[in-house]
Design a protein around this motif. Structure first.
Motif, PDB file in Angstrom:
ATOM      1  N   MET A   1      22.907  -7.731  10.502  1.00 55.71           N
ATOM      2  CA  MET A   1      22.017  -8.098   9.411  1.00 55.71           C
ATOM      3  C   MET A   1      20.687  -7.368   9.564  1.00 55.71           C
ATOM      4  O   MET A   1      20.188  -7.191  10.670  1.00 55.71           O
ATOM      5  N   SER A   2      20.119  -6.935   8.446  1.00 57.22           N
ATOM      6  CA  SER A   2      18.837  -6.233   8.478  1.00 57.22           C
ATOM      7  C   SER A   2      17.819  -6.996   7.642  1.00 57.22           C
ATOM      8  O   SER A   2      18.126  -7.497   6.567  1.00 57.22           O
ATOM      9  N   ASN A   3      16.602  -7.058   8.180  1.00 56.21           N
ATOM     10  CA  ASN A   3      15.554  -7.863   7.558  1.00 56.21           C
ATOM     11  C   ASN A   3      14.281  -7.050   7.368  1.00 56.21           C
ATOM     12  O   ASN A   3      13.928  -6.231   8.223  1.00 56.21           O
ATOM     13  N   VAL A   4      13.583  -7.321   6.266  1.00 51.97           N
ATOM     14  CA  VAL A   4      12.281  -6.725   6.037  1.00 51.97           C
ATOM     15  C   VAL A   4      11.292  -7.834   5.699  1.00 51.97           C
ATOM     16  O   VAL A   4      11.616  -8.784   4.978  1.00 51.97           O
ATOM     17  N   ALA A   5      10.092  -7.746   6.243  1.00 52.62           N
ATOM     18  CA  ALA A   5       8.987  -8.609   5.836  1.00 52.62           C
ATOM     19  C   ALA A   5       8.136  -7.836   4.841  1.00 52.62           C
ATOM     20  O   ALA A   5       7.803  -6.673   5.074  1.00 52.62           O
ATOM     21  N   ILE A   6       7.818  -8.475   3.733  1.00 50.06           N
ATOM     22  CA  ILE A   6       6.972  -7.857   2.707  1.00 50.06           C
ATOM     23  C   ILE A   6       5.733  -8.734   2.547  1.00 50.06           C
ATOM     24  O   ILE A   6       5.839  -9.923   2.241  1.00 50.06           O
ATOM     25  N   ILE A   7       4.571  -8.150   2.778  1.00 48.40           N
ATOM     26  CA  ILE A   7       3.303  -8.875   2.703  1.00 48.40           C
ATOM     27  C   ILE A   7       2.543  -8.410   1.467  1.00 48.40           C
ATOM     28  O   ILE A   7       2.011  -7.290   1.435  1.00 48.40           O
ATOM     29  N   PRO A   8       2.497  -9.200   0.400  1.00 49.34           N
ATOM     30  CA  PRO A   8       1.730  -8.825  -0.791  1.00 49.34           C
ATOM     31  C   PRO A   8       0.233  -8.950  -0.516  1.00 49.34           C
ATOM     32  O   PRO A   8      -0.222  -9.974  -0.002  1.00 49.34           O
ATOM     33  N   ALA A   9      -0.534  -7.915  -0.854  1.00 47.63           N
ATOM     34  CA  ALA A   9      -1.984  -7.946  -0.565  1.00 47.63           C
ATOM     35  C   ALA A   9      -2.709  -7.035  -1.542  1.00 47.63           C
ATOM     36  O   ALA A   9      -3.020  -5.886  -1.226  1.00 47.63           O
ATOM     37  N   ARG A  10      -3.011  -7.551  -2.706  1.00 48.07           N
ATOM     38  CA  ARG A  10      -3.724  -6.722  -3.667  1.00 48.07           C
ATOM     39  C   ARG A  10      -5.218  -6.701  -3.354  1.00 48.07           C
ATOM     40  O   ARG A  10      -5.741  -7.566  -2.642  1.00 48.07           O
ATOM     41  N   GLY A  11      -5.899  -5.724  -3.918  1.00 47.94           N
ATOM     42  CA  GLY A  11      -7.314  -5.544  -3.622  1.00 47.94           C
ATOM     43  C   GLY A  11      -8.236  -6.529  -4.309  1.00 47.94           C
ATOM     44  O   GLY A  11      -9.247  -6.936  -3.752  1.00 47.94           O
ATOM     45  N   GLY A  12      -7.905  -6.949  -5.507  1.00 47.42           N
ATOM     46  CA  GLY A  12      -8.808  -7.815  -6.262  1.00 47.42           C
ATOM     47  C   GLY A  12      -8.702  -9.267  -5.830  1.00 47.42           C
ATOM     48  O   GLY A  12      -7.614  -9.806  -5.676  1.00 47.42           O
ATOM     49  N   SER A  13      -9.831  -9.904  -5.595  1.00 44.53           N
ATOM     50  CA  SER A  13      -9.878 -11.331  -5.282  1.00 44.53           C
ATOM     51  C   SER A  13     -11.211 -11.863  -5.777  1.00 44.53           C
ATOM     52  O   SER A  13     -12.259 -11.487  -5.259  1.00 44.53           O
TER      53      SER A  13
END
Length: 231
Positions: A1-13
């Motif tokens: 099994m293969s896994n990826v972590a995806i971290i969403p991080a947009r610039g605007g806050s």
């Protein structure tokens, strides 16, 4: 099994400017999520999805990968998390599982990431597992304000119900969402019977949307570190 972590991080806050890069316990906030994902040993890749060059630079410096920049159409105030994960999966090699890890989750622990993955592996008919915690008080007894600023019951039918007679309710802990890649790409519904819970203790959960949230998260983080509970 293969896994990826995806971290969403947009610039605007808007509520907390540059929230993903603001220092938290001496490190940019996003670095805590990157380090926990890497420490878990669960992922072939830890990928940050961002539209911001500075966030990309910090992510790369701390061991994450940034193989693409997110297009502006997916970096506004209205884009949901699922759309960001789908876009990322479409840019990446094929993975069996994808875990969305929020960039503002400094209380995240690798053991709960592992629990979520193992739970999803054991339940092949399910699409997702994600972090939740119990509400501290029955949601059916919630109060709200009327047009004149006076208190009123949000659910009047439960006004006289005993709290012990009401069903337990849970909230999204806002830390991670494990999913089969095929489920993300199909658009399976996250808040549904396709999902299973990883139940976290309430003292390990703090959403960070405003300055008060940030301060409480700092207090919790410091206390957990001092007590040896933050792993």
């Amino acid at each position: 099994m293969s896994n990826v972590a995806i971290i969403p991080a947009r610039g605007g806050s808007k509520r907390i400017p540059s929230k993903n890069l603001k220092l938290f316990d001496g490190l940019p906030m996003i670095v805590h999520s990157i380090r926990t994902a890497l420490k878990s040993g669960l992922f072939e890749q830890v990928v940050v999805s961002t539209d911001d060059a500075e966030i990309a630079e910090v992510a790369l410096a701390h061991g994450a990968q940034v193989p693409f920049l997110r297009p502006a159409r997916l970096a506004d105030d209205f884009t949901g998390t699922a759309a960001v994960i789908v876009h990322a999966l479409q840019q990446l090699p094929d993975f069996d599982y994808a875990c969305c890890v929020y960039a503002t989750a400094p209380l995240l622990q690798a053991r709960f990431l592992r629990e979520g993955f193992e739970l999803l592996e054991r339940e092949p008919e399910k699409s997702f597992t994600f972090s939740v915690c119990r509400f501290g008080f029955p949601v059916q007894r919630a109060l709200t304000l009327d047009g004149q600023g006076a208190l009123t019951a949000l659910y009047p039918e439960f006004r006289n119900a005993r709290s012990q007679d009401l069903p337990e309710a849970f909230q999204d802990a806002g830390q991670f969402y494990w999913g089969r890649s095929a489920a993300w790409l199909r658009g399976d519904v996250l808040y549904s019977s396709a999902s299973l819970p990883v139940i976290l203790p309430r003292h390990l959960v703090q959403d960070i949307d405003n300055a008060e949230d940030w301060q409480r998260a700092e207090y919790l983080h410091a206390a957990l570190k001092a007590g040896g509970e933050l792993q």
